[in-house]
Scaffold this motif. Structure first.
Motif, mmCIF file in Angstrom:
data_model
loop_
_atom_site.group_PDB
_atom_site.id
_atom_site.type_symbol
_atom_site.label_atom_id
_atom_site.label_comp_id
_atom_site.label_asym_id
_atom_site.label_seq_id
_atom_site.Cartn_x
_atom_site.Cartn_y
_atom_site.Cartn_z
ATOM 1 N N ASP A 326 81.898 43.831 56.575
ATOM 2 C CA ASP A 326 81.104 45.031 56.323
ATOM 3 C C ASP A 326 81.407 45.661 54.963
ATOM 4 O OD1 ASP A 326 83.612 45.614 57.240
ATOM 5 O OD2 ASP A 326 82.983 47.022 58.795
ATOM 6 N N TRP A 327 82.641 45.487 54.455
ATOM 7 C CA TRP A 327 82.947 46.026 53.131
ATOM 8 C C TRP A 327 82.136 45.312 52.048
ATOM 9 C CZ3 TRP A 327 84.976 50.510 53.033
ATOM 10 C CH2 TRP A 327 85.941 50.892 53.961
ATOM 11 N N GLU A 328 82.078 43.989 52.138
ATOM 12 C CA GLU A 328 81.301 43.231 51.159
ATOM 13 C C GLU A 328 79.816 43.564 51.266
ATOM 14 O OE1 GLU A 328 82.498 41.589 48.758
ATOM 15 O OE2 GLU A 328 84.578 41.728 49.419
ATOM 16 N N GLU A 329 79.366 43.752 52.472
ATOM 17 C CA GLU A 329 77.969 44.126 52.701
ATOM 18 C C GLU A 329 77.657 45.458 52.024
ATOM 19 O OE1 GLU A 329 75.372 44.184 56.749
ATOM 20 O OE2 GLU A 329 77.112 45.525 56.721
ATOM 21 N N ALA A 330 78.518 46.442 52.224
ATOM 22 C CA ALA A 330 78.305 47.771 51.649
ATOM 23 C C ALA A 330 78.377 47.723 50.126
ATOM 24 C CB ALA A 330 79.344 48.747 52.190
ATOM 25 N N ARG A 331 79.348 46.984 49.599
ATOM 26 C CA ARG A 331 79.509 46.890 48.151
ATOM 27 C C ARG A 331 78.258 46.287 47.505
ATOM 28 N NH1 ARG A 331 84.393 46.166 45.768
ATOM 29 N NH2 ARG A 331 85.204 45.034 47.557
ATOM 30 N N TRP A 332 77.752 45.207 48.106
ATOM 31 C CA TRP A 332 76.577 44.534 47.529
ATOM 32 C C TRP A 332 75.356 45.449 47.532
ATOM 33 C CZ3 TRP A 332 71.669 43.394 49.167
ATOM 34 C CH2 TRP A 332 70.928 42.572 48.319
ATOM 35 N N ILE A 333 75.159 46.210 48.620
ATOM 36 C CA ILE A 333 74.017 47.123 48.685
ATOM 37 C C ILE A 333 74.085 48.134 47.547
ATOM 38 C CG2 ILE A 333 72.966 48.980 50.043
ATOM 39 C CD1 ILE A 333 73.706 47.369 52.560
ATOM 40 N N ALA A 334 75.273 48.701 47.312
ATOM 41 C CA ALA A 334 75.426 49.673 46.225
ATOM 42 C C ALA A 334 75.154 49.024 44.870
ATOM 43 C CB ALA A 334 76.835 50.270 46.260
ATOM 44 N N GLU A 335 75.655 47.820 44.674
ATOM 45 C CA GLU A 335 75.431 47.132 43.398
ATOM 46 C C GLU A 335 73.962 46.782 43.208
ATOM 47 O OE1 GLU A 335 78.144 43.888 43.645
ATOM 48 O OE2 GLU A 335 79.881 45.073 42.987
ATOM 49 N N ASN A 555 73.574 45.268 58.792
ATOM 50 C CA ASN A 555 74.359 44.696 59.892
ATOM 51 C C ASN A 555 73.476 44.161 61.014
ATOM 52 O OD1 ASN A 555 76.590 43.897 61.399
ATOM 53 N ND2 ASN A 555 76.801 45.891 62.383
ATOM 54 N N VAL A 556 72.494 43.385 60.659
ATOM 55 C CA VAL A 556 71.672 42.718 61.671
ATOM 56 C C VAL A 556 72.402 41.432 62.048
ATOM 57 C CG1 VAL A 556 69.380 41.849 62.232
ATOM 58 C CG2 VAL A 556 69.624 43.748 60.631
ATOM 59 N N VAL A 593 67.345 42.374 54.663
ATOM 60 C CA VAL A 593 68.133 42.354 55.896
ATOM 61 C C VAL A 593 69.519 41.829 55.554
ATOM 62 C CG1 VAL A 593 68.333 41.380 58.221
ATOM 63 C CG2 VAL A 593 66.078 42.005 57.313
ATOM 64 N N THR A 594 70.554 42.563 55.958
ATOM 65 C CA THR A 594 71.930 42.116 55.716
ATOM 66 C C THR A 594 72.635 41.903 57.045
ATOM 67 O OG1 THR A 594 72.908 44.339 55.628
ATOM 68 C CG2 THR A 594 71.983 43.455 53.575
ATOM 69 N N ARG A 595 73.568 40.970 57.029
ATOM 70 C CA ARG A 595 74.348 40.696 58.242
ATOM 71 C C ARG A 595 75.728 40.214 57.846
ATOM 72 N NH1 ARG A 595 71.313 35.232 60.584
ATOM 73 N NH2 ARG A 595 71.710 33.901 58.788
ATOM 74 N N GLN A 596 76.621 40.185 58.827
ATOM 75 C CA GLN A 596 78.019 39.845 58.566
ATOM 76 C C GLN A 596 78.380 38.551 59.282
ATOM 77 O OE1 GLN A 596 79.903 43.393 59.987
ATOM 78 N NE2 GLN A 596 78.524 44.665 58.768
ATOM 79 N N GLY A 597 79.213 37.769 58.627
ATOM 80 C CA GLY A 597 79.601 36.488 59.199
ATOM 81 C C GLY A 597 80.670 36.607 60.263
#
Length: 669
Positions: A326-335, A555-556, A593-597
């Motif tokens: 989730d940290w990588e997901e959040a970072r990428w969205i901001a970038e 986080n889908v 759509v973003t999701r986590q591995g």
């Protein structure tokens, strides 16, 4: 604008719905298919064809939606729309009760909110262990769900919490004690407000005829979110008024509150004779976004019987991004937001959709780290914050001297006053019906500073001007509140002018408090303007009716869509599918759509040791089998360190309340 020019803006299906003859109707409107435009056009058409505006009542599920509909009709018709009313179910029922107190009873009662309810359930739950009784918030959930679905407590527990069925008798006693305390203290809770009116008009032909005589047409927005208690309000009126109900069964996402998904499918049984119309032409999204949404719904075993067609035509293929955590997901969205901003996009064109306000914390941390301006919608209601509740406690006392909870909250605030003193004194004050008698008793209490009585008397003298009364209460309590909340007092202090602004124009403290208990307002609703250039961070359940050019559905992932805890319950799994459908259909131009591995912490903690939960979550994952051609897919790998986390002879009403066991008081069919 003339009604003819308005009708010309509609497509054939919308026009048929807006200008149909007076009759009962259900309009099934897919996401982005002009639902609000159609209900606005219907109201405008009725007024233009000789129906007085004040003979139309519009019912919506939020204050925002109700206000928008009325303003849009006014924009079309000008002064001819004067008198048109739109409100939530709760504020509508309140207006009926206040308009005819002798018809509905409950004079002088005040409304309590969810926190007050929890306090009462804590009181009657006592010191029972977690094995003996559910926690207070769960007791409150069971109670409210049974009320809204018009079923017994026994049936509610059997469906949602079978482990507690064996404790039915003791749980029932707690709830009956809760109801007795409400009557003794002249409290109405959130569900009582509907039940007061529903019980009366469903059992009294005279009361039903009186309510029916007020209107020719009742227009209901978001009908898929209605629950059986709300249908108990609508069904008796169908012989006197025409019901025009608009909604989308594929966007029914409030089952946890008792909303009945099947109410749309059984509309013709509830309301007869009636007709059903469909709106399937989507004006919001490009076809590629709709293809993903249509595919998701097509995988359901339920028959939604609709396929959205995009009027705007083709656009960009939706993106699917997979991250390690989730940290990588959040970072990428901001970038990604920063890149778009550098390319000339506005912040306000972007919306980030999360399941809960808590789930938004890592996104918030990433946005703050990149100095991206944002507004969070779907957090804590302004009137639910502790410092606002503290000030409101003295207004509640003035409005209802029997408000035991308000007295205890207010008295505890003052320095040097202990728990025992507050408990003893509150018990004594409950023996007085008049506020002046309570004040005289307080004057005799040596442990209380003079400021206690002064604040009450000032508010009492200003109660006809609610805004001034609230401002005076803030001034009188500011010193003690500043000490109580010294760590973030400056931020809390900024909330008081917002509440004062909301209080303007209210004729009584009771009316003011009741409005915002029944229809909670968030800070962002008071200070946020759509034209302000900020990214919108919003919960999916708050997002219905919203749209943005670019939307991130966050986080889908397996275990999140659907939530692990609902796997195995087909009804709840399908509601989860509809939650995702709502998220996907907010996007106009681009859907990301973003999701986590890897699994979330919450998911890991809900997974049985044998790993069966993980397997079931992966098997039921909504994006399993999604065709490759629907998404551009990218897998991200990164070794960057995580972002730091954010920390008359009146009618005597019968007792309202829950039925503990079968047979139910009112049939559910």
């Amino acid at each position: 604008m003339s009604i003819n020019s308005l009708l010309e803006e509609l497509n054939d299906s919308q026009r048929a719905a807006a200008s149909m003859p007076a009759q009962h109707a259900l309009v099934l409107a897919g996401a982005g298919c002009g639902k609000t435009k159609t209900i606005v056009a219907r109201a405008a058409w009725l007024i233009s064809n000789s129906t007085p505006a004040d003979r139309i009542q519009i019912l919506a599920f939020t204050r925002r939606a109700a206000n928008e509909i009325v303003e849009r009709v006014r924009l079309q018709l000008g002064d001819r729309a004067n008198g048109l009313r739109a409100s939530t179910f709760h504020t509508w029922c309140t207006s009926l009760r206040l308009r005819a107190p002798a018809v509905f009873g409950y004079r002088g009662f005040s409304c309590i909110d969810r926190e007050d309810q929890n306090q009462l359930f804590k009181l009657f739950r006592g010191k029972a262990t977690a094995e003996q009784l559910p926690p207070a918030n769960e007791l409150c959930d069971f109670y409210s769900f049974a009320r809204n679905t018009i079923q017994t407590l026994e049936a509610t527990l059997e469906k949602d919490a079978p482990k507690w069925v064996k404790h039915l008798e003791v749980i029932g006693k707690v709830m009956l004690s809760y109801e007795k305390r409400k009557r003794d203290r002249k409290y109405l809770d959130y569900d009582d407000v509907l039940d007061v009116v529903a019980q009366r008009i469903s059992t009294s032909p005279e009361a039903c005829a009186w309510v029916g005589s007020l209107y020719d047409h009742v227009l209901v927005d978001e009908v898929q979110d209605t629950n059986p208690l709300q249908w108990k309000l609508l069904t008796p009126l169908q012989n006197d008024v025409n019901l025009f109900c608009v909604g989308d069964d594929a966007q029914s996402i409030f089952g946890f509150r008792g909303a009945d998904f099947w109410s749309v499918h059984s509309f013709s049984e509830h309301v007869s004779p009636s007709i059903t119309l469909k709106l399937e032409q989507n004006y919001r999204s490009t076809q590629e976004i709709l293809d993903v949404s249509n595919w998701l719904i097509s995988q359901s075993p339920l028959n939604y019987d609709k396929t959205l067609v995009g009027i705007r035509g083709a656009g960009r293929l939706p993106q699917l991004h997979t991250f390690a955590n989730d940290w990588e997901e959040a970072r990428w969205i901001a970038e990604d937001l920063l890149v778009r901003r550098q390319e000339g996009a506005l912040w306000r064109e972007h919306m980030i959709l999360v399941r809960t306000a808590y789930a938004a914390r890592k996104i918030e941390a990433a946005l703050l780290a990149k100095e991206i301006p944002y507004v969070l919608i779907g957090g804590v209601a302004l009137f639910a914050t502790a410092h606002v509740r503290d000030v409101l406690s003295v207004l509640r006392i003035v409005a209802n001297p029997q408000d035991e909870l308000a007295w205890m909250r207010f008295l505890k605030l003052w320095p040097g006053v202990g728990e025992k003193t507050v408990t003893r004194l509150t018990e004594e004050l409950m023996e007085f019906e008049l506020l002046d008698d309570c004040i005289r008793r307080l004057v005799k209490e040596p442990k209380f500073p003079p400021g206690v009585v002064e604040v009450i008397e000032v508010v009492k003298n200003l109660q006809q001007n609610v805004a001034m009364a609230f401002a005076a209460a803030v001034r009188g309590m500011q010193d003690i509140l500043a000490k109580e909340y010294h760590l973030n007092w400056d931020k809390r202090l900024r909330d008081f002018p917002l509440v004062e602004k909301l209080a303007e124009g209210h004729g009584s403290i009771s009316a003011f408090l009741e409005q915002y208990v029944l229809d909670p307002v968030f800070e962002t609703e008071v200070i946020y303007k759509p034209e302000v250039d900020k990214v919108t961070l919003i919960t999916v359940h708050s997002a219905k009716g919203t749209e943005r050019e670019v939307c991130y559905a966050v986080n889908v992932s397996p275990g999140a869509y659907p939530l692990t805890r609902v796997v195995g319950n087909q009804e709840e799994v399908e509601e989860e599918r509809r939650v995702l459908y709502v998220a996907l259909t907010r996007a106009k131009d681009e859907l990301i759509v973003t999701r986590q591995g890897y699994r979330l912490w919450a998911y890991e903690n809900q997974t049985p040791p044998d790993g069966s939960g993980e397997a079931e979550a992966e098997e039921s994952y909504f994006l399993n089998g999604v065709p490759d051609h629907l998404f551009e897919h990218q897998v991200h790998q990164s070794d960057k360190p995580p972002i730091a986390p954010l920390t008359g002879k009146d009618y005597e009403p019968p007792p309202m309340g829950i039925v503990i066991s079968s047979p139910p008081r009112i049939p559910t069919s």
